[in-house]
Scaffold this motif. Sequence first.
Motif, PDB file in Angstrom:
ATOM      1  N   LEU A  50       1.193  -0.992  -0.223  1.00  0.00           N
ATOM      2  CA  LEU A  50       0.032  -0.176   0.208  1.00  0.00           C
ATOM      3  C   LEU A  50       0.997   1.257  -0.250  1.00  0.00           C
ATOM      4  N   LEU A  51       1.844   1.306   0.661  1.00  0.00           N
ATOM      5  CA  LEU A  51       2.987   2.178   0.545  1.00  0.00           C
ATOM      6  C   LEU A  51       3.492   2.273  -0.709  1.00  0.00           C
ATOM      7  N   LEU A  52       3.880   1.023  -1.436  1.00  0.00           N
ATOM      8  CA  LEU A  52       4.855   1.550  -2.275  1.00  0.00           C
ATOM      9  C   LEU A  52       3.750   2.282  -3.799  1.00  0.00           C
ATOM     10  N   ASP A  53       2.420   0.957  -3.783  1.00  0.00           N
ATOM     11  CA  ASP A  53       1.937   1.314  -4.483  1.00  0.00           C
ATOM     12  C   ASP A  53       0.102   2.168  -4.183  1.00  0.00           C
ATOM     13  N   GLY A  54      -0.369   2.106  -3.150  1.00  0.00           N
ATOM     14  CA  GLY A  54      -0.848   3.228  -3.182  1.00  0.00           C
ATOM     15  C   GLY A  54      -2.597   2.579  -2.966  1.00  0.00           C
ATOM     16  N   PRO A  55      -3.835   3.002  -2.988  1.00  0.00           N
ATOM     17  CA  PRO A  55      -4.955   2.183  -2.300  1.00  0.00           C
ATOM     18  C   PRO A  55      -5.210   1.508  -3.160  1.00  0.00           C
ATOM     19  N   GLN A  56      -5.923  -0.235  -2.971  1.00  0.00           N
ATOM     20  CA  GLN A  56      -5.818  -1.470  -3.734  1.00  0.00           C
ATOM     21  C   GLN A  56      -7.132  -2.120  -3.172  1.00  0.00           C
ATOM     22  N   ARG A  87     -10.800   2.337   4.696  1.00  0.00           N
ATOM     23  CA  ARG A  87     -11.741   1.133   3.685  1.00  0.00           C
ATOM     24  C   ARG A  87     -12.816   2.178   3.104  1.00  0.00           C
ATOM     25  N   ARG A  88     -12.497   2.146   1.633  1.00  0.00           N
ATOM     26  CA  ARG A  88     -14.039   3.189   1.562  1.00  0.00           C
ATOM     27  C   ARG A  88     -14.151   2.301   0.330  1.00  0.00           C
ATOM     28  N   GLU A  89     -15.556   2.596  -0.565  1.00  0.00           N
ATOM     29  CA  GLU A  89     -16.312   2.111  -1.842  1.00  0.00           C
ATOM     30  C   GLU A  89     -15.393   2.457  -2.475  1.00  0.00           C
ATOM     31  N   ASP A  90     -15.451   1.868  -3.915  1.00  0.00           N
ATOM     32  CA  ASP A  90     -15.043   1.882  -5.179  1.00  0.00           C
ATOM     33  C   ASP A  90     -15.951   2.599  -6.054  1.00  0.00           C
ATOM     34  N   GLU A  91     -15.874   3.514  -6.649  1.00  0.00           N
ATOM     35  CA  GLU A  91     -16.812   4.593  -7.646  1.00  0.00           C
ATOM     36  C   GLU A  91     -16.790   3.966  -8.396  1.00  0.00           C
ATOM     37  N   ASP A  92     -16.676   3.205  -9.086  1.00  0.00           N
ATOM     38  CA  ASP A  92     -16.760   2.852 -10.272  1.00  0.00           C
ATOM     39  C   ASP A  92     -17.128   1.151 -10.175  1.00  0.00           C
ATOM     40  N   VAL A  99      -8.276  -0.730  -0.493  1.00  0.00           N
ATOM     41  CA  VAL A  99      -7.661  -0.036   1.235  1.00  0.00           C
ATOM     42  C   VAL A  99      -6.940   0.238   0.805  1.00  0.00           C
ATOM     43  N   ASP A 100      -6.211   0.810   1.607  1.00  0.00           N
ATOM     44  CA  ASP A 100      -5.689   2.296   1.874  1.00  0.00           C
ATOM     45  C   ASP A 100      -5.140   2.445   3.641  1.00  0.00           C
ATOM     46  N   SER A 102      -4.757   4.629   7.134  1.00  0.00           N
ATOM     47  CA  SER A 102      -4.985   5.478   6.822  1.00  0.00           C
ATOM     48  C   SER A 102      -4.273   6.923   7.256  1.00  0.00           C
ATOM     49  N   PRO A 103      -4.610   7.956   6.912  1.00  0.00           N
ATOM     50  CA  PRO A 103      -3.921   9.667   6.989  1.00  0.00           C
ATOM     51  C   PRO A 103      -3.340   9.677   8.124  1.00  0.00           C
ATOM     52  N   ALA A 104      -3.978   9.046   9.288  1.00  0.00           N
ATOM     53  CA  ALA A 104      -3.048   8.952  10.305  1.00  0.00           C
ATOM     54  C   ALA A 104      -1.978   8.302  11.089  1.00  0.00           C
ATOM     55  N   SER A 105      -2.588   7.057   9.830  1.00  0.00           N
ATOM     56  CA  SER A 105      -0.943   5.934  10.423  1.00  0.00           C
ATOM     57  C   SER A 105      -0.093   5.726   9.477  1.00  0.00           C
ATOM     58  N   ARG A 106      -0.348   6.710   8.162  1.00  0.00           N
ATOM     59  CA  ARG A 106       0.528   7.327   6.915  1.00  0.00           C
ATOM     60  C   ARG A 106       2.021   7.465   7.442  1.00  0.00           C
ATOM     61  N   PRO A 107       2.672   8.299   8.015  1.00  0.00           N
ATOM     62  CA  PRO A 107       3.661   9.196   8.372  1.00  0.00           C
ATOM     63  C   PRO A 107       4.649   7.959   9.420  1.00  0.00           C
ATOM     64  N   ALA A 108       3.441   7.082  10.135  1.00  0.00           N
ATOM     65  CA  ALA A 108       4.413   6.244  10.939  1.00  0.00           C
ATOM     66  C   ALA A 108       4.911   5.169  10.187  1.00  0.00           C
ATOM     67  N   ILE A 109       4.197   4.693   9.830  1.00  0.00           N
ATOM     68  CA  ILE A 109       4.448   3.846   8.644  1.00  0.00           C
ATOM     69  C   ILE A 109       4.922   3.899   7.363  1.00  0.00           C
ATOM     70  N   SER A 110       5.271   4.950   6.818  1.00  0.00           N
ATOM     71  CA  SER A 110       5.971   5.542   6.216  1.00  0.00           C
ATOM     72  C   SER A 110       8.010   5.623   6.909  1.00  0.00           C
ATOM     73  N   GLN A 111       7.960   6.263   7.541  1.00  0.00           N
ATOM     74  CA  GLN A 111       9.041   6.313   8.336  1.00  0.00           C
ATOM     75  C   GLN A 111       9.862   5.005   8.990  1.00  0.00           C
TER      76      GLN A 111
END
Length: 156
Positions: A50-56, A87-92, A99-100, A102-111
Amino acid sequence: MSTPAPADNTVRELLLLMPRLIGRAKRMRPPAEIRSLDLAPRHLSLLSLLLLDGPQTVSQLAEQLGVAPTTVSLIVSDLSRKGVLSRREDEDDRRRRIVDISPASRPAISQWLSPGARAWRRALQPLTPPQRRIVVDTLLAYEAAFAELSGEPPED
């Protein structure tokens, strides 16, 4: 006394190197924000994707991880409950969930995970794409041989 075969010298080097690599990876402690979450290796692989390829979607993650979608669903549910994933609904296709991290966890996961990705990029950079493929294929073959020779069941 006979001279060791070149392959034996390489095996010796790798047997000395692997514990150092594993030890170094284990010493990469998660940041304080996520340390209490008891993240296991199966979580790290999913988070890295998820960090490398983004939401899936769950299906995309399962395919890349080489595991069943139900396995990924369980991991996603676990990490969603802990607030690490969103998790969010796929618009298509409203039946699918995206799945992605969460914005709150992204900095720590990335670090936590980015140094490993940067180290691989630096190590692989001087190699050609076919040489990089050889490195990955060799590590995969080692993993399979180790599992077979040690009697371990295949991972899922």
